[in-house]
Design an enzyme around this catalytic site. Sequence first.
Site, PDB file in Angstrom:
ATOM      1  N   SER A 287      -2.750  10.407  -8.003  1.00 54.56           N
ATOM      2  CA  SER A 287      -1.547   9.874  -8.650  1.00 54.56           C
ATOM      3  C   SER A 287      -1.195   8.472  -8.151  1.00 54.56           C
ATOM      4  O   SER A 287      -1.283   8.182  -6.954  1.00 54.56           O
ATOM      5  CB  SER A 287      -0.371  10.822  -8.351  1.00 54.56           C
ATOM      6  OG  SER A 287       0.811  10.306  -8.914  1.00 54.56           O
TER       7      SER A 287
ATOM      8  N   ASN B 152       1.852   0.877   0.739  1.00 56.55           N
ATOM      9  CA  ASN B 152       2.562   0.630  -0.523  1.00 56.55           C
ATOM     10  C   ASN B 152       3.981   1.123  -0.448  1.00 56.55           C
ATOM     11  O   ASN B 152       4.300   2.075   0.240  1.00 56.55           O
ATOM     12  CB  ASN B 152       1.803   1.240  -1.710  1.00 56.55           C
ATOM     13  CG  ASN B 152       2.215   2.678  -1.973  1.00 56.55           C
ATOM     14  OD1 ASN B 152       3.247   2.950  -2.592  1.00 56.55           O
ATOM     15  ND2 ASN B 152       1.404   3.617  -1.486  1.00 56.55           N
TER      16      ASN B 152
ATOM     17  N   GLY C 160       7.977   2.984  -4.740  1.00 54.53           N
ATOM     18  CA  GLY C 160       9.301   3.579  -4.974  1.00 54.53           C
ATOM     19  C   GLY C 160       9.400   4.306  -6.303  1.00 54.53           C
ATOM     20  O   GLY C 160      10.466   4.334  -6.928  1.00 54.53           O
TER      21      GLY C 160
ATOM     22  N   CYS D 173       6.907  11.747  -1.632  1.00 63.10           N
ATOM     23  CA  CYS D 173       6.846  10.287  -1.713  1.00 63.10           C
ATOM     24  C   CYS D 173       7.655   9.676  -0.568  1.00 63.10           C
ATOM     25  O   CYS D 173       8.850   9.934  -0.450  1.00 63.10           O
ATOM     26  CB  CYS D 173       7.381   9.789  -3.044  1.00 63.10           C
ATOM     27  SG  CYS D 173       7.319   7.984  -3.123  1.00 63.10           S
TER      28      CYS D 173
ATOM     29  N   THR E  44       0.706   9.795   1.431  1.00 58.49           N
ATOM     30  CA  THR E  44       0.550   8.716   2.413  1.00 58.49           C
ATOM     31  C   THR E  44       1.356   8.978   3.691  1.00 58.49           C
ATOM     32  O   THR E  44       2.314   9.750   3.701  1.00 58.49           O
ATOM     33  CB  THR E  44       1.024   7.394   1.801  1.00 58.49           C
ATOM     34  OG1 THR E  44       2.335   7.591   1.282  1.00 58.49           O
ATOM     35  CG2 THR E  44       0.099   6.922   0.702  1.00 58.49           C
TER      36      THR E  44
ATOM     37  N   GLY F  78      -5.812   5.062   2.470  1.00 53.05           N
ATOM     38  CA  GLY F  78      -7.123   4.449   2.731  1.00 53.05           C
ATOM     39  C   GLY F  78      -7.791   4.982   3.985  1.00 53.05           C
ATOM     40  O   GLY F  78      -7.306   5.929   4.623  1.00 53.05           O
TER      41      GLY F  78
ATOM     42  N   GLY G 113      -6.892  11.373   1.046  1.00 51.17           N
ATOM     43  CA  GLY G 113      -6.595  10.487   2.175  1.00 51.17           C
ATOM     44  C   GLY G 113      -7.843   9.777   2.653  1.00 51.17           C
ATOM     45  O   GLY G 113      -8.654  10.343   3.393  1.00 51.17           O
TER      46      GLY G 113
ATOM     47  N   GLY H 183      -8.029   7.779  -4.343  1.00 48.19           N
ATOM     48  CA  GLY H 183      -6.862   6.923  -4.598  1.00 48.19           C
ATOM     49  C   GLY H 183      -7.146   5.468  -4.343  1.00 48.19           C
ATOM     50  O   GLY H 183      -7.609   4.732  -5.224  1.00 48.19           O
ATOM     51  N   THR H 184      -6.912   5.035  -3.109  1.00 46.23           N
ATOM     52  CA  THR H 184      -7.071   3.624  -2.735  1.00 46.23           C
ATOM     53  C   THR H 184      -8.449   3.073  -3.119  1.00 46.23           C
ATOM     54  O   THR H 184      -8.563   1.905  -3.500  1.00 46.23           O
ATOM     55  CB  THR H 184      -6.829   3.486  -1.212  1.00 46.23           C
ATOM     56  OG1 THR H 184      -5.495   3.957  -0.939  1.00 46.23           O
ATOM     57  CG2 THR H 184      -6.951   2.051  -0.741  1.00 46.23           C
TER      58      THR H 184
HETATM   59  C1  LIG Z   1      -0.323   2.023  -4.851  1.00 49.46           C
HETATM   60  C2  LIG Z   1      -0.177   3.501  -4.658  1.00 49.46           C
HETATM   61  C3  LIG Z   1       0.717   4.221  -5.448  1.00 49.46           C
HETATM   62  C4  LIG Z   1       0.866   5.595  -5.283  1.00 49.46           C
HETATM   63  N1  LIG Z   1       1.738   6.288  -6.085  1.00 49.46           N
HETATM   64  C5  LIG Z   1       1.826   7.638  -5.973  1.00 49.46           C
HETATM   65  C6  LIG Z   1       2.654   8.379  -6.857  1.00 49.46           C
HETATM   66  O1  LIG Z   1       3.288   7.858  -7.773  1.00 49.46           O
HETATM   67  N2  LIG Z   1       2.727   9.719  -6.662  1.00 49.46           N
HETATM   68  C7  LIG Z   1       2.018  10.379  -5.683  1.00 49.46           C
HETATM   69  O2  LIG Z   1       2.112  11.604  -5.563  1.00 49.46           O
HETATM   70  N3  LIG Z   1       1.207   9.679  -4.843  1.00 49.46           N
HETATM   71  C8  LIG Z   1       1.093   8.347  -4.976  1.00 49.46           C
HETATM   72  N4  LIG Z   1       0.258   7.657  -4.136  1.00 49.46           N
HETATM   73  C9  LIG Z   1      -0.501   8.388  -3.095  1.00 49.46           C
HETATM   74  C10 LIG Z   1      -1.937   8.709  -3.559  1.00 49.46           C
HETATM   75  O3  LIG Z   1      -1.935   9.530  -4.704  1.00 49.46           O
HETATM   76  C11 LIG Z   1      -2.752   9.398  -2.445  1.00 49.46           C
HETATM   77  O4  LIG Z   1      -2.219  10.666  -2.195  1.00 49.46           O
HETATM   78  C12 LIG Z   1      -2.734   8.592  -1.140  1.00 49.46           C
HETATM   79  O5  LIG Z   1      -2.856   7.212  -1.419  1.00 49.46           O
HETATM   80  C13 LIG Z   1      -3.843   9.006  -0.176  1.00 49.46           C
HETATM   81  O6  LIG Z   1      -5.115   8.890  -0.757  1.00 49.46           O
HETATM   82  P1  LIG Z   1      -6.048   7.569  -0.622  1.00 49.46           P
HETATM   83  O7  LIG Z   1      -6.139   7.238   0.828  1.00 49.46           O
HETATM   84  O8  LIG Z   1      -7.342   7.987  -1.262  1.00 49.46           O
HETATM   85  O9  LIG Z   1      -5.361   6.492  -1.410  1.00 49.46           O
HETATM   86  C14 LIG Z   1       0.101   6.272  -4.294  1.00 49.46           C
HETATM   87  C15 LIG Z   1      -0.796   5.544  -3.501  1.00 49.46           C
HETATM   88  C16 LIG Z   1      -0.953   4.178  -3.674  1.00 49.46           C
HETATM   89  C17 LIG Z   1      -1.935   3.457  -2.809  1.00 49.46           C
END
Ligand SMILES: Cc1cc2nc3c(=O)[nH]c(=O)nc-3n(C[C@H](O)[C@H](O)[C@H](O)COP(=O)(O)O)c2cc1C
Length: 303
Positions: free
Chosen positions: A18, A66, A69, A127, A193, A217, A243, A265-266
């Site tokens: 997401s 990030n 919000g 969040c 995060t 990340g 993550g 995600g990232t």
């Molecule tokens: C720019 C950005 C926006 C995100 N927005 C949401 C969101 O709207 N809802 C949510 O549940 N997680 C959100 N996340 C979290 C990601 O879905 C994910 O759980 C988190 O980044 C960890 O995974 P990653 O390290 O692969 O990015 C966001 C992450 C990033 C980097």
Amino acid sequence: MAIKLGTLELKNPVILASGTCGFGEEIKNLVDINKLGAIITKTITLEKREGNPPPRVVETPAGLLNSIGLDNDGLKDFMFDKVPHLERLKVPVIVSIAGDSVGEFVELAEKISKVPCIRAMEVNLSCPNVTHRSTKFALLAQDASSVEKIIARLKKATHLALIAKLSPNVTDIKAVASAAKAGGVDAVSLVNTYPGMAVDISTMKPRLGGITGGLSGPAIKPLALKCVRDVYSSVKIPIIGSGGIMRAEDAVEFILCGASAVQVGTANFVNPRAPLEILEGIKKYLKKKKIKNVESLVGKLKT
Ligand SMILES: Cc1cc2nc3c(=O)[nH]c(=O)nc-3n(C[C@H](O)[C@H](O)[C@H](O)COP(=O)(O)O)c2cc1C
């Protein structure tokens, strides 16, 4: 490569996280998303939210901070503007929802459940960039009893599969996962995060407009892996790992620790093809290890 997350069956375990793939429309020309297990939309709320002031994203040596919000255009816009695009996708769509109260969550769930192309909801209880009116805790996912209550209400409001997205910023994530299970979720997403911040010493100001943000990340991968392992070893509930998954090897680590599926995600911001490369890499790993299906790999960490 098929996997089961409670009542939700996916053709493979690679899911777009997401907030990192919009509503699919934004990235569909960069990567063939229909080959993936599922996509999870940006979190939507009942009413439009402006989100936090800029800057909203800052790179760190091993990750991304990030502070978006939950900027989104609200449910009405989702129904009229986003659903027509989602209907054209062949990949299963999971909608991420957040609310300020149980009533808001329920209203969102009831309305979204009427959209035929939606397969499941991910309940964003975690969040780090918003505050909640309904609990004294900064995050809903920090309060196990709220988690159970919200999920139990949502379960009555929808026929769709429910996934609870939990926060790593808790004393005991096993207790929260257990509460989500008691409420009736099909799966838990571990983890959102980690709270963090960055400072610009030349201006002496925080680098993020929201001051603090959520770290994602590679920096968080070892921490997220431990959350997955902790929950897998004590609560019987399907887990979606998230993550710092940048490469297939990362995804395999999560699956070995107990994740039935993984979210990317990232990595999408660095290489939009990463999710497909991860999918192909998992297949190669299974072949090399002579493991006949991905479900047989779940939790097979040798300790
Ligand atoms: C720019 C950005 C926006 C995100 N927005 C949401 C969101 O709207 N809802 C949510 O549940 N997680 C959100 N996340 C979290 C990601 O879905 C994910 O759980 C988190 O980044 C960890 O995974 P990653 O390290 O692969 O990015 C966001 C992450 C990033 C980097």
